[in-house]
Motif scaffolding. Structure first.
Motif, PDB file in Angstrom:
ATOM      1  N   ASP A  30      -7.370  -1.400  -7.029  1.00 25.73           N
ATOM      2  CA  ASP A  30      -7.170  -0.477  -5.908  1.00 25.73           C
ATOM      3  C   ASP A  30      -8.323  -0.635  -4.917  1.00 25.73           C
ATOM      4  O   ASP A  30      -9.237  -1.434  -5.122  1.00 25.73           O
ATOM      5  N   ASP A  31      -8.293   0.141  -3.830  1.00 24.51           N
ATOM      6  CA  ASP A  31      -9.302  -0.004  -2.780  1.00 24.51           C
ATOM      7  C   ASP A  31     -10.716   0.205  -3.313  1.00 24.51           C
ATOM      8  O   ASP A  31     -11.614  -0.604  -3.064  1.00 24.51           O
ATOM      9  N   HIS A  32     -10.910   1.300  -4.043  1.00 27.13           N
ATOM     10  CA  HIS A  32     -12.250   1.655  -4.502  1.00 27.13           C
ATOM     11  C   HIS A  32     -12.802   0.640  -5.494  1.00 27.13           C
ATOM     12  O   HIS A  32     -13.932   0.151  -5.336  1.00 27.13           O
ATOM     13  N   ARG A  86     -13.405  -2.851  -3.814  1.00 28.43           N
ATOM     14  CA  ARG A  86     -14.584  -2.827  -2.942  1.00 28.43           C
ATOM     15  C   ARG A  86     -15.871  -2.853  -3.769  1.00 28.43           C
ATOM     16  O   ARG A  86     -16.831  -3.559  -3.442  1.00 28.43           O
ATOM     17  N   LEU A 117      -5.147  -6.061  -0.067  1.00 27.59           N
ATOM     18  CA  LEU A 117      -6.532  -6.385  -0.420  1.00 27.59           C
ATOM     19  C   LEU A 117      -6.773  -7.895  -0.515  1.00 27.59           C
ATOM     20  O   LEU A 117      -7.926  -8.334  -0.510  1.00 27.59           O
ATOM     21  N   ARG A 156       0.819  -1.208   0.000  1.00 30.07           N
ATOM     22  CA  ARG A 156       0.000   0.000   0.000  1.00 30.07           C
ATOM     23  C   ARG A 156       0.857   1.264   0.000  1.00 30.07           C
ATOM     24  O   ARG A 156       0.529   2.249  -0.659  1.00 30.07           O
TER      25      ARG A 156
END
Length: 283
Positions: free
Chosen positions: A221-223, A226, A255, A5
């Motif tokens: 990525d995170d977005h 998710r 992740l 990260r």
């Protein structure tokens, strides 16, 4: 490529000063030479789209649209061969392809005496030679080919790359003699929401059972991850059991934390596959 990260955040911080042009992508690659061009472009594209979603509304107010349009008309009259729209987009920190769309839409309102249809607008953006004003057609074309995040050219490239990696996945499965059903076959059977691949006989990868595989020709990525979890992966898990997601352009390593719950992340086709036949032979 699996990124820590902290390393991902360093790349993101550096992208904040960049515009969505191919020249900026060269600068990004020079700054991070150990990462593939595809990974860097995917990260930049995701970040730029987030940035655009936060700011795009300010460019769609009637007064701002009119200001952009009148500035374009004035500059195009004085310098008809200059890349006016590209320069204007960079000046106001807007995607060139989105600027071209705004100006073309405004031009067509004058031409047609009302709001143009999306079909007409999209066809002219895809084929600028259809635009009845040659100067505007040239400017729209320049914006399209110089934008690496938005526009019909980017959409076409993304679609082709997605299909290319789905073909690659199917080829890898055939090389291993693994029987599967692909998305088209599953839809023909009546499934409405399916992963790219359903394995007819489950496999094990790194000690985890895999019933399905999803191919993502992007960076995780995170977005985005998710969103995919909520809209796709968990529904696949509920219907088909545990599965594997391949982010071909890498992902944030942290992740990959749902393995015990049934979702495994990889950045390439796995090499350590255990099949039912292998297990039977060992027994």
């Amino acid at each position: 490529m699996r990124l820590a990260r902290a390393e991902y955040k360093e790349i993101v911080r550096w992208t904040e000063q960049l515009r969505p042009t191919r020249q900026c992508m060269k600068m990004l690659k020079e700054r991070f030479p150990n990462h593939s061009q595809s990974t860097l472009l995917s990260i930049f594209s995701l970040e730029y789209q987030k940035r655009t979603k936060r700011t795009i509304s300010r460019h769609h107010t009637p007064d701002v649209i009119e200001s952009h349009y009148q500035r374009y008309l004035s500059k195009a009259k004085a310098h008809p061969t200059a890349p006016i729209l590209l320069e204007l987009a960079n000046e106001v920190a807007l995607s060139p392809a989105l600027m071209a769309r705004i100006i073309l839409d405004r031009f067509l309102q004058d031409l047609e005496g009302g709001m143009p249809s999306k079909t007409v607008l999209n066809s002219m953006l895809k084929e600028p030679s259809l635009i009845p004003d040659q100067t505007l057609a040239n400017n729209v074309y320049q914006c399209t080919i110089n934008d690496c995040c938005y526009g019909p050219l980017v959409d076409c490239i993304k679609h082709s790359i997605g299909q290319e990696h789905e073909v690659l996945l199917r080829d890898k499965l055939r090389e291993r003699n693994l029987s599967f059903l692909d998305e088209n076959q599953l839809r023909a059977m009546g499934y409405d929401k399916t992963p790219d691949i359903i394995l007819e006989v489950p496999i094990a990868v790194e000690g985890h059972t895999v019933h399905w595989i999803e191919s993502k020709a992007s960076f995780g990525d995170d977005h985005s991850h998710r969103t995919y979890l909520n809209e796709q992966f968990w529904s696949y898990w509920n219907r088909f059991g545990p599965g594997l997601v391949i982010y071909w352009y890498g992902f944030i390593g942290e992740l990959d934390c749902q393995r015990d719950r049934g979702i495994l992340l990889k950045d390439c086709f796995p090499t350590d596959i255990v099949t039912l036949c292998h297990t039977a032979l060992q027994d």
